[in-house]
Design a protein around this motif. Structure first.
Motif, mmCIF file in Angstrom:
data_model
loop_
_atom_site.group_PDB
_atom_site.id
_atom_site.type_symbol
_atom_site.label_atom_id
_atom_site.label_comp_id
_atom_site.label_asym_id
_atom_site.label_seq_id
_atom_site.Cartn_x
_atom_site.Cartn_y
_atom_site.Cartn_z
ATOM 1 N N THR A 81 -2.108 0.581 3.846
ATOM 2 C CA THR A 81 -1.566 1.350 2.728
ATOM 3 C C THR A 81 -0.536 0.495 1.998
ATOM 4 O OG1 THR A 81 -1.827 3.404 3.992
ATOM 5 C CG2 THR A 81 -0.409 3.481 2.041
ATOM 6 N N LEU A 82 -0.791 0.224 0.730
ATOM 7 C CA LEU A 82 0.203 -0.455 -0.099
ATOM 8 C C LEU A 82 1.386 0.497 -0.251
ATOM 9 C CD1 LEU A 82 -2.173 -1.900 -2.851
ATOM 10 C CD2 LEU A 82 -1.520 -2.917 -0.659
ATOM 11 N N ASN A 83 2.591 0.008 0.039
ATOM 12 C CA ASN A 83 3.714 0.945 0.210
ATOM 13 C C ASN A 83 4.960 0.522 -0.564
ATOM 14 O OD1 ASN A 83 5.009 3.223 1.269
ATOM 15 N ND2 ASN A 83 5.733 2.113 3.072
ATOM 16 N N ARG A 84 4.799 0.396 -1.880
ATOM 17 C CA ARG A 84 5.946 0.246 -2.781
ATOM 18 C C ARG A 84 5.814 1.321 -3.869
ATOM 19 N NH1 ARG A 84 6.672 -4.191 -5.949
ATOM 20 N NH2 ARG A 84 8.931 -3.934 -5.765
ATOM 21 N N PRO A 85 5.833 2.594 -3.490
ATOM 22 C CA PRO A 85 5.524 3.658 -4.453
ATOM 23 C C PRO A 85 6.477 3.697 -5.631
ATOM 24 C CG PRO A 85 6.475 4.576 -2.449
ATOM 25 C CD PRO A 85 6.154 3.137 -2.152
ATOM 26 N N GLU A 86 7.729 3.250 -5.423
ATOM 27 C CA GLU A 86 8.690 3.270 -6.522
ATOM 28 C C GLU A 86 8.307 2.296 -7.629
ATOM 29 O OE1 GLU A 86 9.715 -0.145 -3.952
ATOM 30 O OE2 GLU A 86 9.094 1.942 -3.623
ATOM 31 N N ALA A 87 7.425 1.334 -7.324
ATOM 32 C CA ALA A 87 6.952 0.348 -8.304
ATOM 33 C C ALA A 87 5.441 0.436 -8.466
ATOM 34 C CB ALA A 87 7.356 -1.060 -7.883
ATOM 35 N N LEU A 88 4.887 1.621 -8.210
ATOM 36 C CA LEU A 88 3.438 1.832 -8.286
ATOM 37 C C LEU A 88 2.679 0.789 -7.468
ATOM 38 C CD1 LEU A 88 2.836 2.891 -12.019
ATOM 39 C CD2 LEU A 88 2.700 4.327 -9.970
ATOM 40 N N MET A 111 4.139 -10.140 12.199
ATOM 41 C CA MET A 111 4.929 -9.934 10.990
ATOM 42 C C MET A 111 5.355 -8.477 10.884
ATOM 43 S SD MET A 111 3.817 -10.566 6.987
ATOM 44 C CE MET A 111 3.871 -12.354 7.085
ATOM 45 N N ASP A 112 6.627 -8.246 10.601
ATOM 46 C CA ASP A 112 7.122 -6.892 10.345
ATOM 47 C C ASP A 112 6.854 -6.547 8.885
ATOM 48 O OD1 ASP A 112 8.112 -6.563 12.920
ATOM 49 O OD2 ASP A 112 10.006 -7.540 12.402
ATOM 50 N N TYR A 113 6.132 -5.474 8.655
ATOM 51 C CA TYR A 113 5.746 -5.102 7.301
ATOM 52 C C TYR A 113 6.793 -4.180 6.668
ATOM 53 C CZ TYR A 113 1.153 -6.781 8.827
ATOM 54 O OH TYR A 113 0.121 -7.552 9.307
ATOM 55 N N LYS A 114 7.209 -4.531 5.468
ATOM 56 C CA LYS A 114 8.137 -3.723 4.703
ATOM 57 C C LYS A 114 7.485 -3.117 3.464
ATOM 58 C CE LYS A 114 12.066 -6.664 6.010
ATOM 59 N NZ LYS A 114 13.150 -7.560 5.500
ATOM 60 N N ASN A 115 6.387 -3.728 3.003
ATOM 61 C CA ASN A 115 5.769 -3.332 1.743
ATOM 62 C C ASN A 115 4.373 -2.739 1.897
ATOM 63 O OD1 ASN A 115 7.758 -4.680 -0.311
ATOM 64 N ND2 ASN A 115 7.385 -6.211 1.264
ATOM 65 N N ILE A 116 3.871 -2.742 3.126
ATOM 66 C CA ILE A 116 2.601 -2.084 3.420
ATOM 67 C C ILE A 116 2.744 -1.337 4.742
ATOM 68 C CG2 ILE A 116 1.281 -3.919 2.262
ATOM 69 C CD1 ILE A 116 0.354 -4.817 5.077
ATOM 70 N N ARG A 117 1.825 -0.425 4.992
ATOM 71 C CA ARG A 117 1.692 0.175 6.322
ATOM 72 C C ARG A 117 0.365 -0.281 6.910
ATOM 73 N NH1 ARG A 117 3.187 4.995 3.795
ATOM 74 N NH2 ARG A 117 1.154 5.902 4.298
ATOM 75 N N PHE A 118 0.362 -0.547 8.201
ATOM 76 C CA PHE A 118 -0.842 -1.032 8.868
ATOM 77 C C PHE A 118 -0.993 -0.288 10.193
ATOM 78 C CE2 PHE A 118 -3.058 -3.998 11.739
ATOM 79 C CZ PHE A 118 -4.192 -4.264 10.995
ATOM 80 N N VAL A 119 -2.085 0.459 10.302
ATOM 81 C CA VAL A 119 -2.332 1.252 11.513
ATOM 82 C C VAL A 119 -3.786 1.051 11.907
ATOM 83 C CG1 VAL A 119 -2.377 3.569 12.509
ATOM 84 C CG2 VAL A 119 -0.617 2.983 10.828
ATOM 85 N N VAL A 120 -4.044 0.914 13.201
ATOM 86 C CA VAL A 120 -5.411 0.817 13.712
ATOM 87 C C VAL A 120 -5.676 2.007 14.614
ATOM 88 C CG1 VAL A 120 -7.057 -0.553 15.043
ATOM 89 C CG2 VAL A 120 -5.364 -1.698 13.594
ATOM 90 N N GLU A 121 -6.724 2.739 14.304
ATOM 91 C CA GLU A 121 -7.116 3.897 15.105
ATOM 92 C C GLU A 121 -8.626 3.924 15.242
ATOM 93 O OE1 GLU A 121 -5.700 7.381 13.169
ATOM 94 O OE2 GLU A 121 -3.567 6.917 13.437
#
Length: 263
Positions: free
Chosen positions: A18-25, A1-11
């Motif tokens: 990271t929840l990533n809709r900052p314009e809508a809190l 799935m391509d994420y548009k509203n979250i960021r997902f990184v594995v390290e």
């Protein structure tokens, strides 16, 4: 799935969500729910991931439900909120609490409504000093969902839980720590660094044992003492068969640092 509203990184064995809709809190829409659930599923299924760190982008952690995503025209029937809870909120809370690896939540700003309760469902919650928690459901004539009515009495006691749910006060990070809602409060400019350090450290630890610990602690809410003692016996038996236990004992006997693998 391509994420548009979250960021997902594995390290290095840690998944960073990271929840990533900052314009809508970082409030939830259906699309964001589906992405979040997909990321949690990947975390649960991938044995190389041994710890999960959840946080939010921008000035807030999560404002709960995006009400615009539920808006109806005048005269239309109200949305079925029970259906929304069943399809979207309950699954992610169940996934967080049953995850067989630690889930840390770094609350970087306001956590309101379902956002607060998703945070409280995590295993270890730390918050920026400027963060706050609001059970905002009462302002809309609703009840605390996303496990709120389960977690709040256990974290706060019934008296505080009822007042928090019915009055909807803004609870500061310091107050949340004092009341036992969260583990710790971190200076804002240190939250990212310290939460990442905690997550990467936990990812090197005996995470299979953490899974057994979570199972036992949740079971204690309904078990009798005898039932809990029996569960502890069975989980200790299973833990004693793990590679991590053998590695820990061997390292202790040989005075060296253990190398845990989470199995």
């Amino acid at each position: 799935m391509d994420y548009k509203n979250i960021r997902f990184v594995v390290e290095a064995g840690t998944a960073f969500i990271t929840l990533n809709r900052p314009e809508a809190l970082n409030s939830f829409t259906v699309e964001m729910h589906l992405e979040f659930r997909d990321a949690l599923t990947r975390c649960a299924d991938d044995q190389s991931i041994r710890c999960v760190l959840l946080t939010g982008e921008g000035r807030g952690f999560c404002a709960g439900q995006d009400l615009n995503d539920r808006a109806v025209a005048p005269g239309e029937a109200s949305p079925d909120l029970g259906d929304s809870v069943a399809k979207y909120y309950n699954p992610v809370v169940r996934m967080i609490t049953s995850m067989e690896k630690p889930v840390i939540c770094a609350v970087n700003g306001v956590a309101a409504g379902a956002g607060a309760n998703i945070a409280l469902a995590c295993d270890i919650v730390i918050a920026a000093r400027s963060a706050s928690f609001i059970e905002s459901f009462c302002k809309l004539g609703l009840i605390p969902d996303s496990g709120g009515t389960w977690h709040l009495p256990r974290l706060l006691g019934m008296a505080r839980a009822k007042a928090v749910a019915m009055l909807g006060p803004k609870i500061s990070a310091e107050q949340a720590k004092e009341w036992g809602m969260i583990w710790d409060v971190i200076d804002d400019d240190q939250l990212v660094e310290q939460s990442r350090e905690m997550a990467t450290t936990l990812a090197t630890q005996p995470t299979k044992g953490f899974a057994f610990t979570k199972q036992a602690l949740y079971a204690s809410a309904t078990n009798t003492l005898d039932e809990q003692l029996e569960l502890e016996k069975e989980l200790m038996r299973a833990a004693g068969q793990t590679q991590d236990y053998k590695a820990g004992v061997d390292a202790f006997m040989n005075k060296r640092t253990p190398e845990f693998v989470g199995r």
